[in-house]
Write a protein that holds these residues in place. Structure first.
Motif, short mmCIF file in Angstrom:
data_model
loop_
_atom_site.label_atom_id
_atom_site.label_comp_id
_atom_site.label_asym_id
_atom_site.label_seq_id
_atom_site.Cartn_x
_atom_site.Cartn_y
_atom_site.Cartn_z
N PRO A 41 -8.14 17.11 74.59
CA PRO A 41 -7.97 18.54 74.91
C PRO A 41 -7.64 18.77 76.39
CG PRO A 41 -9.97 18.21 73.62
CD PRO A 41 -9.45 16.85 73.99
N HIS A 42 -8.19 17.95 77.26
CA HIS A 42 -7.90 18.10 78.69
C HIS A 42 -6.44 17.80 78.98
CE1 HIS A 42 -12.10 18.69 79.64
NE2 HIS A 42 -12.41 17.62 78.92
N ASN A 45 -4.40 20.74 77.98
CA ASN A 45 -4.58 21.80 78.97
C ASN A 45 -3.76 21.50 80.22
OD1 ASN A 45 -5.57 24.12 80.12
ND2 ASN A 45 -7.52 23.23 80.69
N ASN A 47 -1.03 19.71 80.35
CA ASN A 47 0.38 19.89 79.99
C ASN A 47 0.77 21.36 80.09
OD1 ASN A 47 1.04 17.22 79.54
ND2 ASN A 47 0.54 17.29 77.37
N GLN A 48 -0.09 22.25 79.63
CA GLN A 48 0.19 23.68 79.72
C GLN A 48 0.29 24.12 81.18
OE1 GLN A 48 -2.98 25.50 77.52
NE2 GLN A 48 -2.01 25.15 75.52
N LYS A 49 -0.61 23.63 82.02
CA LYS A 49 -0.59 23.99 83.43
C LYS A 49 0.67 23.46 84.12
CE LYS A 49 -5.55 24.47 84.03
NZ LYS A 49 -6.76 24.02 84.72
#
Length: 79
Positions: A41-42, A45, A47-49
């Motif tokens: 999950p990190h 996250n 990748n989105q940032k």
């Protein structure tokens, strides 16, 4: 041919060692798998940032290009 007690003893010892190592590897693999599951999950996250930062950089570069284009041909002393 009679059975060799020493050979049986050594075989039993090797079997025990093999089983102990296999159990240890299974435990370590389980720990690694668990850690990987926790990290996934990190990574998503992050990748989105990174994608958001890429978009922001693209916008800023476009603004800089537009401003520089507007400045081309202007005299430095003109207001």
């Amino acid at each position: 041919m009679p059975e060799d007690p020493i050979a049986h003893s050594e075989l039993a010892a090797l079997t025990r060692r093999f089983e102990e190592v296999a159990e240890k590897h299974d435990r370590e693999f389980g720990i690694l798998k668990s850690n990987l599951t926790a990290v996934r999950p990190h990574i998503g996250n992050l990748n989105q940032k990174v994608e958001a930062l890429d978009k922001k950089i693209d916008r800023n570069q476009a603004q800089i290009t537009e401003l520089l284009t507007q400045l081309v041909g202007q005299r430095p002393d003109a207001s």
